[in-house]
Design a protein around this motif. Structure first.
Motif, PDB file in Angstrom:
ATOM      1  N   ILE A 205       0.508  -1.321  -0.226  1.00  0.00           N
ATOM      2  CA  ILE A 205       0.023   0.358   0.071  1.00  0.00           C
ATOM      3  C   ILE A 205       0.698   1.511  -0.044  1.00  0.00           C
ATOM      4  CG2 ILE A 205      -1.804   1.437   0.909  1.00  0.00           C
ATOM      5  CD1 ILE A 205      -2.704  -1.810   2.177  1.00  0.00           C
ATOM      6  N   ASP A 206       0.417   2.492  -1.231  1.00  0.00           N
ATOM      7  CA  ASP A 206       1.532   3.724  -1.018  1.00  0.00           C
ATOM      8  C   ASP A 206       0.729   4.582  -0.214  1.00  0.00           C
ATOM      9  OD1 ASP A 206       2.868   5.610  -1.551  1.00  0.00           O
ATOM     10  OD2 ASP A 206       2.139   5.706  -4.017  1.00  0.00           O
ATOM     11  N   LYS A 207       1.214   3.939   1.643  1.00  0.00           N
ATOM     12  CA  LYS A 207       0.143   5.086   2.004  1.00  0.00           C
ATOM     13  C   LYS A 207       0.308   6.582   2.108  1.00  0.00           C
ATOM     14  CE  LYS A 207       0.380   1.541   5.581  1.00  0.00           C
ATOM     15  NZ  LYS A 207       0.913   1.110   6.988  1.00  0.00           N
ATOM     16  N   VAL A 211      -2.452   9.363   1.347  1.00  0.00           N
ATOM     17  CA  VAL A 211      -2.773  10.294   2.145  1.00  0.00           C
ATOM     18  C   VAL A 211      -2.559  11.578   1.373  1.00  0.00           C
ATOM     19  CG1 VAL A 211      -2.119  11.914   3.799  1.00  0.00           C
ATOM     20  CG2 VAL A 211      -2.121   9.278   4.149  1.00  0.00           C
TER      21      VAL A 211
END
Length: 517
Positions: A205-207, A211
């Motif tokens: 997951i490309d947090k 965001v």
């Protein structure tokens, strides 16, 4: 696990037709919900005990959540599979719709609308992608034609259906009607497509990217929704939102281009057909959608049309679009889509210039004729441009490409609505100033009109009020002319972007990667 999506054979004709209906119904339901609540806001606000301004968050909350979710389609489909993600989105959309209808407070309704907008994100891009996979490549144009018809009809039907349901039943029914439609679409889609699932892989997951996406898209959508109400950059809140959106967008682009597993595949914009196709599609849609918003407002507020009549005289926009879309889809594989798209922009410009001559004395038929003609433009707009945008991409990249292109289109639609209505109001203020200066009481012509009104039994105060109302009507009508005049020239300017794309050698969207260079 199913093989690559590009290796799947097309469905049999009977199953293909059924899949087209199911996928199109889901798209129709989704697009309908972007406009169906608009005319019901007074009913919703009154029933929940809030002001109409607070009620606008019913629309804003859906738009923000949807705008954030749409570009995530590519990443989500790789993680969960296209079919599984699509059916889950439709079922969750139905559940969220039921929660909207059962809401007893504004806070509950907004929370349900956020959920509804979020789960709706993958539905439109995936319906497009799955539909293309069910058709032979030579019939991809026809698939796009069937798909585009739902996006043409739903925005027009939304206000009409929403108004009727609110007036004759109650506002929760604008959400409850999604139940049977959505469940039927989900069940049929699953039965026909469950054995055609795309490969999945566990991507990290490309947090940070996620965001940043939430921050800049959320700030941008709220800015667009609240800008006109707060007088745009005269408001500190709007300035702050603009700064957050701009800085967040810059950081998002920088991060996504260097991330190994980006949440949004921005490398698609390195392809000329994707880049210029998206610019033409999104900007053209933004100008079109802006005029679609302004027209009924003018008719209802200043021309004396009821909501029903405003809907009826603008509804013919879909007539020729529905009739011509299958024909355009049929000829697309052996035609240059750039030529077809050129026809769309020329007709859009023609219609805009026709409307720029409107006056307060126009009859309903004068409104209807340009609406009918514009159907030609709509039939020639979506199908070839989507074909250009998706040309040369392997099937596994189409969900991501479709998600990004639809996100840009939806965002430009919001831009168009906000900017066109703001332009309309500011031009009206300018025209009002000029007209008011010419009808001062010492003006002989104004004096004659006032004397005539007084002769009919009106005192000076009421006579001046009546004259002021007429000035306002004329000012907003002249401003409508300005909006359409500008729109016409914008459509002509967009012709250049179409011809910056490369020919796709009569290959339909979804053809192998060497189809466009």
């Amino acid at each position: 696990m199913a093989g690559p999506a590009s290796a799947l054979p097309p469905l049999e004709p009977g199953a293909r037709r059924l899949a087209t209906v199911a996928l199109s119904l889901a798209t129709f339901m989704n697009v309908l919900d972007t406009t169906i609540a608009n005319v019901s806001l007074p009913n919703i606000a009154g029933d929940l005990g809030v002001s109409p301004n607070q009620g606008t968050w019913v629309i804003t909350s859906f738009g923000v959540a949807n705008a954030i979710a749409v570009p995530l389609t590519g990443w989500l489909s790789q993680r969960f599979g296209q079919v599984r993600l699509f059916v889950s989105s439709v079922v969750l959309f139905v559940i969220a719709s039921l929660l909207c209808g059962m809401a007893t407070s504004l806070e509950m309704l907004i929370a349900a609308r956020v959920l509804q907008g979020a789960v709706a994100g993958p539905m439109i891009p995936l319906s497009q992608s799955l539909l293309l996979q069910t058709y032979p490549r030579e019939k991809a144009g026809m698939a796009l034609a069937m798909w585009s018809m739902t996006t043409l009809v739903a925005p027009v039907m939304g206000p009409i259906l929403g108004g009727w349901l609110s007036d004759n039943l109650s506002w929760p029914w604008i959400f409850y009607i999604n139940g049977p439609v959505g469940l039927a679409a989900a069940w049929v889609s699953w039965q026909l497509l469950k054995h055609r699932e795309s490969p999945t892989r566990k991507l990290p997951i490309d947090k940070v990217g996620l965001v940043l996406l939430v921050v800049w898209v959320g700030a941008l959508q709220i800015m667009l929704d609240k800008g006109k109400e707060l007088d745009w950059f005269a408001s500190g809140e709007i300035i702050a939102l603009a700064v957050v959106a701009a800085v967040g967008f810059a950081l998002f682009v920088a991060w996504e281009l260097t991330e190994n597993h980006p949440v949004v595949d921005l490398t698609l914009f390195a392809r000329p057909n994707f880049l210029f196709g998206v610019i033409a599609l999104a900007t053209g849609y933004g100008v079109f959608f802006g005029t679609v918003v302004v027209m009924p407002l003018w008719l209802q507020q200043f021309m004396g049309y009821t909501a029903t009549w405003a809907g009826l005289v603008t509804a013919p926009i879909g007539l020729l679009a529905l009739l011509l879309s299958p024909f355009i889809g049929k000829i697309l594989p052996r035609s240059d889509p750039r030529r077809i798209a050129t026809v769309a922009f020329l007709v859009f410009a023609l219609v805009s210039f026709m409307r720029s001559g409107f006056s307060t004395g126009i009859a309903p038929v004068d409104v209807v004729i340009p609406q009918v003609i514009q159907g030609i433009a709509m039939a020639c707009f979506f199908i070839p441009l989507v074909s250009i945008v998706l040309s040369g991409l392997p099937m596994e990249r189409i969900p991501s490409a479709s998600g990004v292109s639809n996100f840009v289109r939806i965002t430009f639609g919001a831009f168009g609505a906000s900017l066109m209505t703001t332009l309309w109001e500011r031009r009206a203020a300018l025209h009002h100033e000029h007209l008011a200066a010419r009808i001062a009481p010492d003006n002989p012509l104004a004096g004659q009109v006032l004397n005539s009104l007084q002769g009919q039994g009106l005192d000076l105060t009421r006579g001046l009020a009546l004259l002021e109302r007429e000035v306002i009507v004329q000012a907003f009508s002249l401003a409508v002319n300005d909006v359409f005049w500008l729109s016409g020239w914008l459509f002509l300017a967009l012709l250049a972007t179409i011809w910056l794309t490369h020919p796709i050698h009569s290959r339909p969207a979804g053809a192998p990667a060497d189809a466009a260079h």
